[in-house]
Design an enzyme around this catalytic site. Structure first.
Site, PDB file in Angstrom:
ATOM      1  N   THR A  94      35.687  39.414  38.681  1.00 55.12           N
ATOM      2  CA  THR A  94      35.231  38.792  37.436  1.00 55.12           C
ATOM      3  C   THR A  94      36.225  38.999  36.295  1.00 55.12           C
ATOM      4  OG1 THR A  94      33.912  40.797  37.037  1.00 55.12           O
ATOM      5  CG2 THR A  94      32.791  38.915  38.037  1.00 55.12           C
ATOM      6  N   ASP A  95      35.916  38.371  35.150  1.00 46.58           N
ATOM      7  CA  ASP A  95      36.791  38.403  33.972  1.00 46.58           C
ATOM      8  C   ASP A  95      36.318  39.417  32.937  1.00 46.58           C
ATOM      9  OD1 ASP A  95      38.229  36.156  35.016  1.00 46.58           O
ATOM     10  OD2 ASP A  95      36.542  34.927  34.389  1.00 46.58           O
ATOM     11  N   SER A 105      35.644  42.092  27.799  1.00 47.56           N
ATOM     12  CA  SER A 105      35.782  40.675  28.131  1.00 47.56           C
ATOM     13  C   SER A 105      37.266  40.368  28.173  1.00 47.56           C
ATOM     14  CB  SER A 105      35.085  39.786  27.087  1.00 47.56           C
ATOM     15  OG  SER A 105      35.374  38.425  27.333  1.00 47.56           O
ATOM     16  N   ARG A 106      37.769  40.020  29.364  1.00 47.15           N
ATOM     17  CA  ARG A 106      39.207  39.800  29.495  1.00 47.15           C
ATOM     18  C   ARG A 106      39.653  38.488  28.864  1.00 47.15           C
ATOM     19  NH1 ARG A 106      37.839  41.943  34.752  1.00 47.15           N
ATOM     20  NH2 ARG A 106      38.372  44.144  34.800  1.00 47.15           N
ATOM     21  N   VAL A 107      38.700  37.629  28.531  1.00 45.19           N
ATOM     22  CA  VAL A 107      39.046  36.414  27.798  1.00 45.19           C
ATOM     23  C   VAL A 107      39.325  36.755  26.342  1.00 45.19           C
ATOM     24  CG1 VAL A 107      38.170  34.188  26.996  1.00 45.19           C
ATOM     25  CG2 VAL A 107      37.795  34.905  29.367  1.00 45.19           C
TER      26      VAL A 107
END
Length: 614
Positions: A434-435, A460-462
């Site tokens: 997941t991100d 949250s990697r976004v």
């Protein structure tokens, strides 16, 4: 003869030798080999015959023809919009139950023999060798492929999952008590599919498309439950926010459309509630929501459906449910079926939010199936391909580019941990896929901090590229402030001598913690979150007692809605605000703060007066 074929011929009544010879002649000519039959009488066929030979079944019975006529009548009535559909079915059913006309049966037999079942049904056939716990092994079912839909007796369906030489291992989509050694099974030639389309909105179905809400379901389009993930070249960057309505998440752990954000934590820490709040918050956003229940109690699923219905959220939602009482096969296929439904909307240019609740139970269901199929267990008794189990599911979430319609599918998989151990096999697998993750902590939940988000382990990697500009302007240091407060609070409880700067940081962190608390099923709009964070940023909460922060926040939002609703509307519409709007909001916050402090002072005076009288 060595090349002679031997089969079984079921007839609706005792045929004479001439009739049998004609059938044998036709089969010999068709199969280009001599054929002999063991003849058995089965009056349930009503007329005609069914033959099993050379691994295939040839259905030329009147019962089979009536069944096809019945399905055609139902389909025609639906397509024509016939409001007397029930009458059509009942009349057809009555016709099936009526005693068959012998002359009609014999006439049908003669016609089928002459024309050799041009409208009959021919399919590959095998025999169940063993059946146990919803898993069957089948002999003589050649030419199958992985994931193919198999048809058993008594309208039981299954799926091929093990192809080992001449034997096929399959799982059943039912309890399988009626399927025993010797039962016949046929291949369908197609993979497992699920109905898709707008007709599913507001519906509750099982993973193979059967309605669970008591209403008839008919959709013209089906889609395979497993398809390849979109190519990299077909995707675009994730840079558009998908708001959950939870200030703690939208401000510090933003989720973007097309992202895969894991929700992880122990039992009873509010994981499902975050997903429900996110669904409720999509009411006016145009986002379609798909909720997949895997291994949940039926009562829990019913309660969730009730909550969504009460909030008028079912009109843009689809529920796919495989409860704890369903077979392991249904629990295994449930997330793929839900993903196929969401994928159809995405590829038609729509934005979709899909929740998998939860993938821990999905992994357990797959382990159960694998062990029953005699596959070797690996780490922590899970088979070696369990990583691929979830990666091929979650990789299907994407934000498609304009050439592909621009749709998106945002995934919120849920995973349950044991004693907060996020380093266990399944959690680490899915974290790597997941991100980012939202980690919910039991200690915070039990302390009344809800949502119980641990900002130190959540990410949250976004990142902020998925936030609205308005939120970026007011949430810059929140994460650092809260993380520092949590670290200091651990040490401060053991010390009585705290310097002023540390005390100020603790006071600020305590008020922020109270501000981020949020009642369940009460998502906040972007403008409301911005107003609360502006109040925190402007130090308006500094003079408010900690136990009164929640009351202050509710009163502030009510005041701004009354006096400055136009400003809130502008922020929600544009996703941003200018300096003029900021100053107007700060003025409103300052005025309300003075009013609120005066109110608290009057309440304190009345309390003191009452105590003095006593």
């Amino acid at each position: 003869m060595d090349n002679e074929l031997r089969g079984v011929l079921w007839t609706s009544e005792a045929f004479d030798d001439a009739q049998i010879d004609r059938i044998v002649e036709r089969f010999t000519k068709l199969l280009k080999k001599p054929v002999t039959f063991d003849v058995q009488v089965d009056t349930a066929l009503l007329g005609g015959f069914v033959a099993r030979v050379d691994g295939k079944i040839y259905d030329a019975s009147l019962r089979g023809k009536l069944s096809r006529i019945r399905l055609q009548a139902i389909s025609s009535a639906i397509e024509a919009g016939d409001d007397k559909l029930e009458t059509v079915v009942l009349e057809d059913g009555a016709f099936e139950e009526a005693a068959p006309d012998k002359s009609i049966a014999m006439e049908e037999l003669q016609r089928q023999v002459e024309l050799f079942i041009p409208h009959g049904r021919v399919y590959e056939s095998g025999t169940v060798k063993s059946s146990s716990d919803g898993v069957v092994f089948i002999d003589d079912l050649k030419g199958r492929h992985y994931g193919e839909l198999l048809e058993f007796e008594n309208e039981v369906y299954g799926m091929a999952m093990e192809l080992a030489g001449e034997r096929v291992g399959a799982v059943l989509f039912a309890d399988g008590e009626t399927i025993k050694a010797g039962s016949h099974v046929s291949g369908s030639g197609r993979v497992v599919e699920i109905p898709v389309g707008d007709g599913l909105l507001g519906r509750v179905i099982d993973p193979i498309g059967r309605p669970l809400d008591g209403s008839f379901l008919h959709l013209d389009e089906n889609r395979p439950v497993e398809t390849p993930a979109p190519r990299i070249i077909d995707r675009q960057p994730v840079n558009e926010a998908l708001a959950t309505g939870l200030i703690a998440i939208d401000s510090m752990i933003p989720i973007g459309r097309g992202q895969r954000e894991l929700i992880i934590g122990d039992r009873q820490t509010g994981k499902t509630q975050i997903a429900i709040d996110a669904i409720l918050n999509q009411r006016d956003s145009g986002v379609i929501c798909v909720y997949c229940a895997i291994g949940q109690k039926a009562s829990t699923v019913a309660q969730l459906i009730g909550s969504l219905s009460e909030a008028d959220a079912m009109r843009y939602s689809v529920i796919v449910a495989a409860t704890a009482s369903d077979s392991a096969a249904l629990q295994y296929i449930a997330p793929y079926a839900a993903c196929a439904i969401a994928e159809d909307f995405m590829q038609r240019g729509r934005d979709v939010l899909i929740v998998y609740d939860d993938l821990s139970k999905h992994a357990v269901a797959y382990r159960t199936i694998s062990l029953l199929l005699h596959r070797p267990p690996g780490r922590e008794a899970y088979p070696g391909d369990v990583f691929y189990l979830h990666s091929r599911l979650l990789e299907r979430s994407a934000h498609l580019n304009a050439e592909k319609g621009g749709g998106s599918m945002t995934a919120l998989p849920i995973v349950e941990t044991l004693a907060g151990d996020i380093s266990a096999y399944i959690p680490t697998n899915i974290i790597s896929i997941t991100d980012g993750q939202i980690f919910l902590e039991s200690e915070l939940f039990n302390a009344g901090i809800r949502p119980a988000v641990n900002v130190g382990l959540s990410v949250s990697r976004v990142g902020r590229s998925a936030q609205k500009k308005a939120m970026r302007k007011v949430s810059g240091t929140l994460r650092i402030d809260l993380a520092q407060y949590r670290e200091l609070a651990v040490f401060a409880q053991f010390s009585s001598d705290i310097d002023p700067s540390t005390r100020a940081m603790l006071d600020r962190g305590e008020r922020l913690t109270q501000l981020l608390k949020q009642d369940k099923q009460h998502p906040l709009k972007l403008s409301e979150q911005v107003a609360l964070l502006l109040a925190f940023e402007s130090q308006a909460l500094k003079a408010i007692p900690i136990r009164q922060v929640t009351r202050y926040a509710d009163g502030l939002l009510a005041s701004i809605h009354t006096r400055k609703s136009d400003l809130l509307g502008q922020i929600d519409a544009s996703g941003d605000f200018d300096d003029v709007t900021r100053e107007e909001l700060l003025t409103s916050i300052a005025e309300f703060s003075e009013h609120f402090q005066a109110l608290l002072e009057r309440e304190e005076e009345r309390k003191n007066a009452a105590m003095a009288v006593q």
